[in-house]
Design a protein around this motif. Sequence first.
Motif, PDB file in Angstrom:
ATOM      1  N   ILE A   1      -3.332 -12.939  -7.454  1.00 41.67           N
ATOM      2  CA  ILE A   1      -2.084 -13.415  -8.057  1.00 41.67           C
ATOM      3  C   ILE A   1      -0.976 -12.444  -7.697  1.00 41.67           C
ATOM      4  O   ILE A   1      -1.127 -11.223  -7.844  1.00 41.67           O
ATOM      5  CB  ILE A   1      -2.202 -13.513  -9.596  1.00 41.67           C
ATOM      6  N   LEU A   2       0.132 -12.965  -7.219  1.00 39.48           N
ATOM      7  CA  LEU A   2       1.265 -12.126  -6.819  1.00 39.48           C
ATOM      8  C   LEU A   2       2.155 -11.814  -8.016  1.00 39.48           C
ATOM      9  O   LEU A   2       2.593 -12.713  -8.735  1.00 39.48           O
ATOM     10  CB  LEU A   2       2.076 -12.823  -5.726  1.00 39.48           C
ATOM     11  N   LEU A   3       2.405 -10.520  -8.217  1.00 36.65           N
ATOM     12  CA  LEU A   3       3.399 -10.034  -9.170  1.00 36.65           C
ATOM     13  C   LEU A   3       4.566  -9.508  -8.351  1.00 36.65           C
ATOM     14  O   LEU A   3       4.434  -8.509  -7.634  1.00 36.65           O
ATOM     15  CB  LEU A   3       2.800  -8.922 -10.035  1.00 36.65           C
ATOM     16  N   GLY A   4       5.693 -10.189  -8.404  1.00 31.49           N
ATOM     17  CA  GLY A   4       6.823  -9.842  -7.555  1.00 31.49           C
ATOM     18  C   GLY A   4       7.646  -8.708  -8.128  1.00 31.49           C
ATOM     19  O   GLY A   4       8.042  -8.747  -9.298  1.00 31.49           O
ATOM     20  N   ILE A   5       7.928  -7.706  -7.298  1.00 35.71           N
ATOM     21  CA  ILE A   5       8.727  -6.548  -7.707  1.00 35.71           C
ATOM     22  C   ILE A   5       9.926  -6.429  -6.770  1.00 35.71           C
ATOM     23  O   ILE A   5       9.771  -6.119  -5.586  1.00 35.71           O
ATOM     24  CB  ILE A   5       7.904  -5.240  -7.647  1.00 35.71           C
ATOM     25  N   GLY A   6      11.124  -6.691  -7.295  1.00 35.71           N
ATOM     26  CA  GLY A   6      12.338  -6.517  -6.520  1.00 35.71           C
ATOM     27  C   GLY A   6      12.797  -7.780  -5.817  1.00 35.71           C
ATOM     28  O   GLY A   6      12.141  -8.818  -5.864  1.00 35.71           O
ATOM     29  N   GLY A   7      13.954  -7.668  -5.173  1.00 39.07           N
ATOM     30  CA  GLY A   7      14.536  -8.804  -4.473  1.00 39.07           C
ATOM     31  C   GLY A   7      15.596  -9.481  -5.308  1.00 39.07           C
ATOM     32  O   GLY A   7      15.881  -9.103  -6.440  1.00 39.07           O
ATOM     33  N   GLY A   8      16.176 -10.533  -4.744  1.00 38.76           N
ATOM     34  CA  GLY A   8      17.215 -11.280  -5.427  1.00 38.76           C
ATOM     35  C   GLY A   8      16.645 -12.301  -6.390  1.00 38.76           C
ATOM     36  O   GLY A   8      15.429 -12.408  -6.579  1.00 38.76           O
TER      37      GLY A   8
ATOM     38  N   HIS B   1       3.597  -7.163  -5.242  1.00 37.16           N
ATOM     39  CA  HIS B   1       4.228  -7.217  -3.920  1.00 37.16           C
ATOM     40  C   HIS B   1       5.650  -6.705  -4.064  1.00 37.16           C
ATOM     41  O   HIS B   1       6.442  -7.253  -4.849  1.00 37.16           O
ATOM     42  CB  HIS B   1       4.243  -8.637  -3.356  1.00 37.16           C
ATOM     43  N   ILE B   2       5.967  -5.649  -3.331  1.00 36.73           N
ATOM     44  CA  ILE B   2       7.278  -5.012  -3.433  1.00 36.73           C
ATOM     45  C   ILE B   2       8.193  -5.500  -2.320  1.00 36.73           C
ATOM     46  O   ILE B   2       7.804  -5.501  -1.134  1.00 36.73           O
ATOM     47  CB  ILE B   2       7.141  -3.471  -3.349  1.00 36.73           C
ATOM     48  N   ASP B   3       9.405  -5.905  -2.703  1.00 34.18           N
ATOM     49  CA  ASP B   3      10.434  -6.222  -1.710  1.00 34.18           C
ATOM     50  C   ASP B   3      11.082  -4.900  -1.312  1.00 34.18           C
ATOM     51  O   ASP B   3      12.061  -4.460  -1.918  1.00 34.18           O
ATOM     52  CB  ASP B   3      11.456  -7.189  -2.307  1.00 34.18           C
ATOM     53  N   HIS B   4      10.517  -4.239  -0.324  1.00 33.02           N
ATOM     54  CA  HIS B   4      10.917  -2.873   0.013  1.00 33.02           C
ATOM     55  C   HIS B   4      12.390  -2.762   0.355  1.00 33.02           C
ATOM     56  O   HIS B   4      13.043  -1.765   0.035  1.00 33.02           O
ATOM     57  CB  HIS B   4      10.068  -2.360   1.183  1.00 33.02           C
TER      58      HIS B   4
ATOM     59  N   SER C   1      -2.675   1.945 -12.272  1.00 32.01           N
ATOM     60  CA  SER C   1      -3.799   1.318 -11.546  1.00 32.01           C
ATOM     61  C   SER C   1      -3.502  -0.131 -11.185  1.00 32.01           C
ATOM     62  O   SER C   1      -4.371  -0.996 -11.221  1.00 32.01           O
ATOM     63  CB  SER C   1      -5.089   1.408 -12.378  1.00 32.01           C
ATOM     64  N   ILE C   2      -2.230  -0.392 -10.843  1.00 33.47           N
ATOM     65  CA  ILE C   2      -1.822  -1.722 -10.382  1.00 33.47           C
ATOM     66  C   ILE C   2      -1.827  -1.715  -8.859  1.00 33.47           C
ATOM     67  O   ILE C   2      -1.105  -0.940  -8.229  1.00 33.47           O
ATOM     68  CB  ILE C   2      -0.426  -2.100 -10.916  1.00 33.47           C
ATOM     69  N   LYS C   3      -2.654  -2.545  -8.278  1.00 32.29           N
ATOM     70  CA  LYS C   3      -2.785  -2.589  -6.822  1.00 32.29           C
ATOM     71  C   LYS C   3      -1.502  -3.101  -6.179  1.00 32.29           C
ATOM     72  O   LYS C   3      -0.852  -4.010  -6.694  1.00 32.29           O
ATOM     73  CB  LYS C   3      -3.963  -3.489  -6.433  1.00 32.29           C
ATOM     74  N   ILE C   4      -1.138  -2.520  -5.040  1.00 30.19           N
ATOM     75  CA  ILE C   4       0.022  -2.961  -4.266  1.00 30.19           C
ATOM     76  C   ILE C   4      -0.485  -3.643  -2.998  1.00 30.19           C
ATOM     77  O   ILE C   4      -1.383  -3.121  -2.317  1.00 30.19           O
ATOM     78  CB  ILE C   4       0.921  -1.773  -3.887  1.00 30.19           C
ATOM     79  N   GLY C   5       0.075  -4.805  -2.696  1.00 31.68           N
ATOM     80  CA  GLY C   5      -0.391  -5.548  -1.540  1.00 31.68           C
ATOM     81  C   GLY C   5       0.699  -5.808  -0.521  1.00 31.68           C
ATOM     82  O   GLY C   5       1.870  -6.007  -0.875  1.00 31.68           O
TER      83      GLY C   5
ATOM     84  N   PRO D   1       1.821  -8.502   2.687  1.00 35.18           N
ATOM     85  CA  PRO D   1       1.659  -9.957   2.784  1.00 35.18           C
ATOM     86  C   PRO D   1       0.241 -10.414   3.129  1.00 35.18           C
ATOM     87  O   PRO D   1      -0.298 -11.327   2.497  1.00 35.18           O
ATOM     88  CB  PRO D   1       2.662 -10.339   3.881  1.00 35.18           C
ATOM     89  N   GLY D   2      -0.395  -9.765   4.088  1.00 40.87           N
ATOM     90  CA  GLY D   2      -1.722 -10.195   4.506  1.00 40.87           C
ATOM     91  C   GLY D   2      -2.815  -9.989   3.461  1.00 40.87           C
ATOM     92  O   GLY D   2      -3.897 -10.568   3.555  1.00 40.87           O
ATOM     93  N   ASP D   3      -2.528  -9.168   2.446  1.00 40.07           N
ATOM     94  CA  ASP D   3      -3.527  -8.879   1.418  1.00 40.07           C
ATOM     95  C   ASP D   3      -3.701 -10.011   0.415  1.00 40.07           C
ATOM     96  O   ASP D   3      -4.615  -9.968  -0.418  1.00 40.07           O
ATOM     97  CB  ASP D   3      -3.156  -7.605   0.653  1.00 40.07           C
ATOM     98  N   PHE D   4      -2.832 -11.015   0.478  1.00 42.08           N
ATOM     99  CA  PHE D   4      -2.883 -12.087  -0.528  1.00 42.08           C
ATOM    100  C   PHE D   4      -3.676 -13.302  -0.063  1.00 42.08           C
ATOM    101  O   PHE D   4      -3.887 -14.235  -0.829  1.00 42.08           O
ATOM    102  CB  PHE D   4      -1.466 -12.514  -0.911  1.00 42.08           C
ATOM    103  N   TYR D   5      -4.092 -13.313   1.196  1.00 42.98           N
ATOM    104  CA  TYR D   5      -4.757 -14.491   1.739  1.00 42.98           C
ATOM    105  C   TYR D   5      -6.257 -14.269   1.889  1.00 42.98           C
ATOM    106  O   TYR D   5      -6.713 -13.148   2.029  1.00 42.98           O
ATOM    107  CB  TYR D   5      -4.152 -14.884   3.093  1.00 42.98           C
TER     108      TYR D   5
END
Length: 316
Positions: free
Chosen positions: A207-214, A284-287, A306-310, A312-316
Amino acid sequence: MVTLVVSTTTDPASFNPASALSAIGTWTPGASFQGIRSKVNGDVRLLEHDRGIVEEDCLDDRWEEVTGEVVDEIIFLSKHTAVTNRPALTVHPIGVPHLKEGDVPPQGGKPGWAAVPSPRMTPWLILLNKLAQSHNLVPEFEITLEATHHGPVTSKPTMFLEIGSTSEYWQRQDAAQVIAQLVWEGLGMGGGEAVGNWNSMSSNKKILLGIGGGHYVPRHMDIILKGGVWVGHLLSGYSLPMEEPIESKGEKNSNNIGGTWKHAIKVAYDATVEGFPGGEVIAHIDHKSFKGWQKKAIIEYLGEQSIKIGKPGDFY
């Protein structure tokens, strides 16, 4: 277990889809309480009230108290506003996790809170795009997720479905029909299988947790749509207030950067975990949306939690 679909008479982008939904199938009068009316079809309860859509808090808890029925999820129908005025059909989770105690949320909710996100958001976004195309609303209407924002307060898995972005489009009957069809098909009300039921035994439990971006989270959207990735909370930059330390010397780390960004991340992560039991929530961080010191602090804090950072390829 019942699903609440909530509408208000004060908003045509809410009332019209609710009316279109109630014209499909057979509905019977349901419970009425505290100025709220309802219709019943199977396990779906279509609620209608006369206040702003973000003003009626705890509708899921109140429904359970009045009827004795256990609420499984809650879906709100609403208008969408945007500076660009671009026509849009949107799906999003809700909450104001970045606000401090004592702050007054401008659009409902309670400071520091994030709702449990509905697991249906990605599958329904894909279905919404399909339905909008079949009704010739694309490319006129943009079909998109939005970042986490506003209320009202809920305790069960929640999402908003919105029509935007001006009065002309809020009143569009074709858009209302698409939203009504989305709910009808998405909940399996016509006898088909419901769309977006979470199953921790599925092949992809990420599951993607979005961090940052518009606000429209384009970099997170790219990943979500490419592989139909499950999505939880989406925290745009404005939901991550970070105060740069005054001292110019010394290394900046997550412990000396003020603001409510840590709380926002933790609350959004915990709510997402609750919404996807047995799943693997990955940030997933919008760097490109952060300065170097901000990105470093966020990565450091995610590690501490202990929150994993992924990537793009880590989600598939």
